[in-house]
Design a protein around this motif. Structure first.
Motif, PDB file in Angstrom:
ATOM      1  N   THR A  55       0.754  -1.054  -0.024  1.00  0.00           N
ATOM      2  CA  THR A  55      -0.095  -0.061   0.022  1.00  0.00           C
ATOM      3  C   THR A  55       0.864   1.244   0.274  1.00  0.00           C
ATOM      4  OG1 THR A  55      -0.256  -0.009   2.393  1.00  0.00           O
ATOM      5  CG2 THR A  55      -1.886  -1.068   1.071  1.00  0.00           C
ATOM      6  N   ARG A  56       2.128   1.186   0.201  1.00  0.00           N
ATOM      7  CA  ARG A  56       2.939   2.344  -0.201  1.00  0.00           C
ATOM      8  C   ARG A  56       3.695   2.168  -1.239  1.00  0.00           C
ATOM      9  NH1 ARG A  56       7.914  -0.153   2.630  1.00  0.00           N
ATOM     10  NH2 ARG A  56       9.187   2.246   2.258  1.00  0.00           N
ATOM     11  N   GLY A  57       3.302   1.390  -2.225  1.00  0.00           N
ATOM     12  CA  GLY A  57       3.859   1.373  -3.529  1.00  0.00           C
ATOM     13  C   GLY A  57       4.735   0.450  -3.818  1.00  0.00           C
ATOM     14  N   GLU A  62      -5.805  -7.936  -4.195  1.00  0.00           N
ATOM     15  CA  GLU A  62      -6.213  -6.871  -4.591  1.00  0.00           C
ATOM     16  C   GLU A  62      -4.926  -5.607  -4.614  1.00  0.00           C
ATOM     17  OE1 GLU A  62      -9.338  -6.032  -1.823  1.00  0.00           O
ATOM     18  OE2 GLU A  62     -10.588  -7.360  -2.568  1.00  0.00           O
ATOM     19  N   ASN A  63      -4.017  -5.762  -3.869  1.00  0.00           N
ATOM     20  CA  ASN A  63      -3.200  -4.785  -3.809  1.00  0.00           C
ATOM     21  C   ASN A  63      -1.711  -5.137  -4.689  1.00  0.00           C
ATOM     22  OD1 ASN A  63      -3.642  -2.246  -2.003  1.00  0.00           O
ATOM     23  ND2 ASN A  63      -4.538  -4.317  -0.825  1.00  0.00           N
ATOM     24  N   GLY A  64      -1.810  -6.018  -5.379  1.00  0.00           N
ATOM     25  CA  GLY A  64      -0.860  -6.548  -6.438  1.00  0.00           C
ATOM     26  C   GLY A  64       0.249  -7.527  -5.704  1.00  0.00           C
ATOM     27  N   VAL A  65       0.087  -7.991  -4.398  1.00  0.00           N
ATOM     28  CA  VAL A  65       1.032  -8.791  -4.267  1.00  0.00           C
ATOM     29  C   VAL A  65       1.071  -9.969  -4.777  1.00  0.00           C
ATOM     30  CG1 VAL A  65       1.796 -10.240  -1.895  1.00  0.00           C
ATOM     31  CG2 VAL A  65       0.859  -7.912  -1.763  1.00  0.00           C
ATOM     32  N   VAL A 125       5.719  -6.587  -4.053  1.00  0.00           N
ATOM     33  CA  VAL A 125       5.937  -7.389  -3.075  1.00  0.00           C
ATOM     34  C   VAL A 125       5.677  -8.989  -3.512  1.00  0.00           C
ATOM     35  CG1 VAL A 125       5.301  -8.446  -0.849  1.00  0.00           C
ATOM     36  CG2 VAL A 125       4.905  -5.874  -1.243  1.00  0.00           C
ATOM     37  N   ILE A 126       6.644  -9.868  -3.432  1.00  0.00           N
ATOM     38  CA  ILE A 126       6.517 -11.474  -3.522  1.00  0.00           C
ATOM     39  C   ILE A 126       6.368 -12.014  -1.938  1.00  0.00           C
ATOM     40  CG2 ILE A 126       7.523 -13.655  -4.358  1.00  0.00           C
ATOM     41  CD1 ILE A 126       9.073 -11.888  -6.302  1.00  0.00           C
ATOM     42  N   LEU A 127       5.211 -12.743  -1.925  1.00  0.00           N
ATOM     43  CA  LEU A 127       5.098 -13.489  -0.650  1.00  0.00           C
ATOM     44  C   LEU A 127       5.145 -14.859  -0.945  1.00  0.00           C
ATOM     45  CD1 LEU A 127       2.505 -12.778   2.139  1.00  0.00           C
ATOM     46  CD2 LEU A 127       2.786 -15.142   1.319  1.00  0.00           C
TER      47      LEU A 127
END
Length: 495
Positions: free
Chosen positions: A32-34, A173-176, A37-39
């Motif tokens: 959410t801060r741009g 939803e946040n692209g992770v 991220v890969i989880l």
């Protein structure tokens, strides 16, 4: 492993290792801060969620009562007749200090207390859902109203399973980039010692993933019997693993290998009373938390000799349940029996004591119950007779408060002493179920992993059960998920 990987060719800004509550919270904060991220989740998609999946979702927060909580929890028609006592920062601090015997890190404690409520409100704003935990933390009174107790009132809608479902949806939803069946085993560093990524095992083979920061949120070592025996002591290799089978200590070992300092108490853990004889009583994803037996404070607990060995009513369940598993491990055969009569049986938690396949014996007399259990008949009947005759019956029984209704025996029962008088009698066999370990890596209050000299290992963060220092000996119920939220968010805000 040393690597000279050019950071302009990295796979993501942030790699998060782990797939539970702390890992997802860190991923949300970074995404959410741009940040890209890969989880990495070691389990396949149908085995994902870490220990968090197996929980009830209970999270201990500071609040000022029901009106204060309405901005967080889902609406419920019972709210109109519900009393939720406020839970202050001072109470939170006092509870942590009491149950850990003062071994909790004071700086981590203050951050946890100050930030847990706003962190849950932030998670709600992202799409997680919370509710009041009526079935676990409240009693219905004679007038139909509900009274909450024990300082732990809020949980995720759908329990642990619902929490992981919400976290996964929000992350996507946040692209992770959520990757399953990816087991991170080694940290990559450059010549300066900065962490630059991880080495990962996948079904297709090994690969290296590179990032500017790595957040380790891969749990403790409770599923590793060799580590349990080494750090917790002889006999702990026999404990039942309540949650994920994947918490083997891989990333703790990886961090120590590159110079991270150990943090927290490696010699104690969170362990509970767990169904001893139910088939498939380890890492059960269908029954999850229902295999716990947490109404013990309403009855008596005896071993194979028919003897009591602890104070079942020493405090509210939320402050004793996580330390009593180890007491059962010390008993003959690492087994004990929770015993109730027909007066108390209807008060036991339905979700736990009426679960399918439960281990239970019933009998019309105490002697007959002893025979069915195969325990010492004379010892058991003597124990029950002494317990019944020693109860202070001048006090009213009230499970919503520490009622002081005690039994003057050894060990005492300090509260909620009800005589075992009315058959049929019920006995539930329990053993030690291990939840998570308290030892991990040392961090600062932002989750930055420190070396033996107290300096940050650049690029490396930790959260969740890997972050050592908050717990020792015991813990107040709901603080594990709370810490995962707070320090996962903190790590993700810097990673």
């Amino acid at each position: 492993m040393n690597t000279d990987q050019n950071q302009t060719n990295r796979d993501a800004d942030v790699i998060v290792v782990g797939g539970g509550n702390a890992a997802f919270t860190a991923a949300h904060a970074a995404a959410t801060r741009g940040r890209s991220v890969i989880l990495l989740e070691r389990g396949s998609e149908d085995m994902a969620g870490g220990n968090s999946f197996y929980t009830a979702g209970a999270t201990r927060i500071v609040h000022d009562g029901l009106n204060d909580l309405k901005s967080l929890v889902e609406e419920d028609p019972r709210h109109a007749t519900t009393v939720v006592p406020p839970y202050s920062a001072d109470e939170y601090r006092s509870d942590l200090e009491k149950v850990t015997e003062g071994k909790n890190d004071p700086e981590l404690t203050e951050v946890l207390i100050e930030e847990i409520t706003p962190t849950l409100l932030w998670l709600k704003s992202l799409g997680l859902k919370y509710r009041l935990m009526y079935e676990r933390q409240a009693y219905e009174r004679s007038d139909g109203s509900h009274l909450f107790w024990g300082g732990l009132h809020v949980g995720n809608v759908g329990g642990g399973e619902g929490m992981i479902e919400d976290h996964t949806r929000v992350a996507r939803e946040n692209g992770v980039d959520v990757r399953y069946s990816h087991r991170a085993q080694e940290l990559l560093t450059d010549k300066s010692g900065k962490v630059t990524g991880v080495r990962v095992e996948t079904p297709e083979g090994e690969l290296e993933l590179h990032a500017e920061s790595v957040v380790m949120a891969a749990g403790g070592f409770e599923a590793n019997p060799e580590w349990r025996k080494e750090y917790l002591g002889e006999g702990w290799e026999n404990a039942k693993v309540r949650g994920t089978p994947y918490n083997q200590g891989d990333m703790i070992a990886a961090a120590l290998k590159i110079g991270a300092a150990k943090g927290g108490d490696f010699s104690t853990c969170h362990s509970v009373q767990w169904d001893a004889l139910c088939e498939n009583n380890e890492s059960n994803r269908e029954l999850t938390n229902r295999l716990t037996r947490q109404s013990y404070f309403l009855g008596v607990l005896v071993n194979r000799d028919g003897e009591r060995f602890l104070d079942e009513g020493a405090d509210f369940r939320n402050y004793t349940y996580a330390k009593y598993g180890k007491e059962i491990l010390r008993q003959p055969g690492s087994i004990a029996y929770q015993v109730f009569d027909s007066q108390i049986r209807p008060m036991l938690r339905t979700e736990e004591y009426d679960m399918p396949g439960i281990s239970v014996e019933t009998a019309d007399t105490i002697g007959e119950l002893a025979d069915k259990l195969g325990i010492n008949r004379e010892g058991f009947t003597t124990t029950v007779e002494a317990f019944n005759s020693s109860i202070d019956r001048s006090r009213d029984f009230d499970p919503t408060i520490k009622d002081g209704r005690s039994a003057d025996v050894t060990p005492p029962k300090s509260n909620w002493a009800v005589p075992l008088e009315e058959g049929p009698f019920y006995a539930f066999p329990v053993t030690c179920g291990i939840t998570f370990t308290f030892g991990g890596v040392k961090t600062d209050t932002h989750g930055r992993v420190l070396n033996e000299q107290g300096k940050w290992i650049e690029g490396l963060f930790a959260a969740g059960e890997m972050l050592g220092g908050l717990f020792s000996e015991n813990y107040p119920g709901g603080t594990g998920l709370a810490a995962g939220c707070v320090f996962g968010r903190r790590a993700g805000c810097l990673a």
